[in-house]
Design a protein around this motif. Sequence first.
Motif, short mmCIF file in Angstrom:
data_model
loop_
_atom_site.label_atom_id
_atom_site.label_comp_id
_atom_site.label_asym_id
_atom_site.label_seq_id
_atom_site.Cartn_x
_atom_site.Cartn_y
_atom_site.Cartn_z
N PHE A 1 81.96 34.17 74.18
CA PHE A 1 81.99 33.83 72.76
C PHE A 1 80.84 34.48 72.00
O PHE A 1 80.96 34.77 70.80
CB PHE A 1 82.02 32.31 72.54
N MET A 2 79.73 34.75 72.67
CA MET A 2 78.64 35.48 72.02
C MET A 2 78.99 36.97 71.88
O MET A 2 78.65 37.61 70.87
CB MET A 2 77.35 35.32 72.82
N ARG A 3 79.67 37.49 72.86
CA ARG A 3 80.11 38.89 72.79
C ARG A 3 81.09 39.07 71.63
O ARG A 3 81.01 40.05 70.88
CB ARG A 3 80.78 39.26 74.10
N ALA A 4 82.01 38.13 71.46
CA ALA A 4 82.97 38.22 70.35
C ALA A 4 82.25 38.20 69.01
O ALA A 4 82.61 38.96 68.09
CB ALA A 4 83.97 37.07 70.45
N TYR A 5 81.25 37.37 68.90
CA TYR A 5 80.50 37.23 67.65
C TYR A 5 79.80 38.53 67.27
O TYR A 5 79.85 38.99 66.11
CB TYR A 5 79.53 36.06 67.83
N THR A 6 79.13 39.19 68.23
CA THR A 6 78.42 40.42 67.90
C THR A 6 79.38 41.58 67.65
O THR A 6 79.13 42.43 66.79
CB THR A 6 77.43 40.80 69.01
N GLU A 7 80.49 41.63 68.39
CA GLU A 7 81.45 42.70 68.16
C GLU A 7 82.10 42.57 66.79
O GLU A 7 82.31 43.57 66.09
CB GLU A 7 82.51 42.69 69.26
N LEU A 8 82.39 41.35 66.38
CA LEU A 8 82.95 41.14 65.04
C LEU A 8 81.93 41.53 63.98
O LEU A 8 82.30 42.12 62.95
CB LEU A 8 83.36 39.68 64.88
N LEU A 9 80.67 41.22 64.20
CA LEU A 9 79.64 41.54 63.21
C LEU A 9 79.52 43.05 63.01
O LEU A 9 79.48 43.53 61.86
CB LEU A 9 78.30 40.94 63.64
N VAL A 10 79.47 43.81 64.09
CA VAL A 10 79.34 45.26 63.97
C VAL A 10 80.56 45.84 63.26
O VAL A 10 80.43 46.66 62.34
CB VAL A 10 79.14 45.90 65.35
N ALA A 11 81.74 45.43 63.68
CA ALA A 11 82.96 45.96 63.07
C ALA A 11 83.03 45.63 61.59
O ALA A 11 83.41 46.48 60.76
CB ALA A 11 84.18 45.40 63.80
N THR A 12 82.66 44.40 61.23
CA THR A 12 82.70 43.98 59.82
C THR A 12 81.71 44.79 58.99
O THR A 12 82.04 45.29 57.91
CB THR A 12 82.36 42.49 59.72
N CYS A 13 80.48 44.93 59.48
CA CYS A 13 79.47 45.68 58.74
C CYS A 13 79.91 47.12 58.50
O CYS A 13 79.85 47.63 57.36
CB CYS A 13 78.15 45.67 59.51
N HIS A 14 80.34 47.81 59.53
CA HIS A 14 80.63 49.22 59.38
C HIS A 14 81.88 49.47 58.55
O HIS A 14 81.98 50.52 57.88
CB HIS A 14 80.73 49.86 60.77
N ARG A 15 82.78 48.54 58.55
CA ARG A 15 83.96 48.68 57.68
C ARG A 15 83.55 48.64 56.21
O ARG A 15 84.24 49.21 55.36
CB ARG A 15 84.96 47.56 57.99
N ARG A 16 82.41 47.98 55.90
CA ARG A 16 82.00 47.80 54.51
C ARG A 16 80.74 48.58 54.15
O ARG A 16 80.16 48.37 53.08
CB ARG A 16 81.77 46.31 54.24
N GLY A 17 80.29 49.48 55.02
CA GLY A 17 79.12 50.28 54.71
C GLY A 17 77.81 49.54 54.83
O GLY A 17 76.80 49.96 54.24
N ALA A 18 77.79 48.47 55.60
CA ALA A 18 76.58 47.66 55.79
C ALA A 18 75.96 47.94 57.16
O ALA A 18 76.67 48.22 58.12
CB ALA A 18 76.91 46.17 55.67
N TYR A 19 74.64 47.83 57.24
CA TYR A 19 73.95 48.00 58.51
C TYR A 19 74.14 46.74 59.35
O TYR A 19 74.09 45.61 58.84
CB TYR A 19 72.45 48.22 58.29
N ALA A 20 74.33 46.94 60.65
CA ALA A 20 74.38 45.84 61.61
C ALA A 20 73.08 45.84 62.40
O ALA A 20 72.78 46.81 63.10
CB ALA A 20 75.57 46.00 62.55
N ILE A 21 72.31 44.77 62.26
CA ILE A 21 70.99 44.68 62.91
C ILE A 21 71.08 43.66 64.05
O ILE A 21 71.53 42.54 63.86
CB ILE A 21 69.91 44.26 61.91
N GLY A 22 70.64 44.09 65.22
CA GLY A 22 70.72 43.22 66.40
C GLY A 22 69.65 42.15 66.40
O GLY A 22 68.78 42.09 65.54
#
Length: 575
Positions: free
Chosen positions: A315-336
Amino acid sequence: MNTNEEHEPRIEVTAPLGERYDEMLSAGALGFLADLHDRFASRRHDLLAERMRRRVEIANGRDPQFMPETAWIRQDLTWRVAGAAPGLEDRRVEITGPTDRKMSINALNSGARVWLADQEDATSPTWANVVEGQLSLHDAICGILSFTSAEGKEYRVTAERTPTIVMRPRGWHLAEKHLHFVDRQGRSLPASGSLVDFGLYFWHNAQRLVDAGRGPYFYLPKIESHEEARLWNDVFVFAQQRIGMPRGTVRATVLIETLPAAFQMEEILYQLREHCAGLNAGRWDYLFSIIKTYRSRGSEYVLPDRTQLTMTTPFMRAYTELLVATCHRRGAYAIGGMSAFIPNRRDPEVTERAFAKVTDDKRREAGDGFDGTWVAHPDLIPIAQAEFDAVLGERPNQLERTRDDMHVTASDLLAFKGAGGEVTLAGVRDDIAVTLRYVESWLRGVGAAAIDNLMEDAATAEIARSQLWQWIENETVTAEGERIDVELVHRLRDEVLGQLPRTASDRFDDAVKVLEQVALRPEYPAFLTVMAYTRYLGETPTTESTTQPETPAQPKSAREHARLVGERDELPIAV
């Protein structure tokens, strides 16, 4: 008092003024804070009430979901966020830390690309820390920051290139009891910690930052909904108009560190799109939010020892993968996020282990598409940078990795039953020790504490005490066969206390009281920091008897009791 009579809203200072406090609490700054509260305090209150309503729904069995009413935002592929601003183009390594003078200088000399100047989880909100943290930031921006320790050692900013400052104010739920907002009807209540931290920093530094080629940048914590993000956006719009700054100068990076926010990432970006730079995976608060949200839903939602909950847990893996995909789709940086492991310069074995753990963590993040990451110690910057350099090369980001193949479902985010692992006596003891040791440090004014070679802040302490509450509530049995109850926790607590060095000035006695109130009672405070701040921190700590909230008639069970009143101390007095 005639409640129909209108008065000019104002901010009153209710605590002593130390050296140079008047610089931060000037008439202009207090007037700006009053304007912020006059326009936004009521909306803040309503949104906190909505948080509580939503948590009751989940406690009663209604899982969070992607919102049907905002599907149009997710389906419209044309909009983008504002993105990077000057000084935020390359964020591959960011250092986090509190804003006291020594730590500020260390951060500015660290070589990181960004400094998260933390007025939130890494700062204990004593009156001195709140105001003097603002002074540290102002002096840093003015180029005059220095510090001399009690031993006579001098600290100065010597780096040729200092990190871009991104300040993190307190979350919407936190109050500042040393400042009171008096509204137009003459009613007085503690000020909003968020508006105070943001307002003082913006008022004193925004234009100076722009003149220096950067800008007023912020990390926004503990957001639970896109409506809360919209409130921040409106605050930014008003603040920029108030000082004559072009709209869109501010940049915000939002921490996705609550379970409800994970279901509204695109909506949060959309509401902040004219001011948004990216999202951050606030992993520890996210775990805390999961435990808090599902704490009374039954034994099938009980999670194992916190040391077994890693970023590869499904469930943590799903959360971070969704965050990266969402950010890059909208031109936002994804920070770990931040690995808790830190080096110890006096123990090579501990340092080697920390370097190995951090290397693995940052290699995974860079490989997953993150554009940057956090570290909590200067010695970890080369480790993290090497992993991001290997992926990014000369590029400032990897926004081109849109992850169109990523399809994370609500079930993926809520797959807590498949977490695996086990609850052990060592895990119970560790949670007790972390809660006691961190709270004791926090009550002494130190909000980021190295405990057993891990960097602990308010988020990790929240995980620890929430696990204890959940295990007791669900009568969890450890791998060794012992049922976790209050009696067991008391026994292990006494063992932990017996092994800790004590001094006449320590705050362990108060830390024991906090542990009792936030982990061992049927009532579950939404945030231990709210309760501890109200009762034990400040110029005049209050006693439990004078601060206990009123409760309705005793419910039929502890679980029902927790649902009804467990989070009421998050809600301020109505305005």
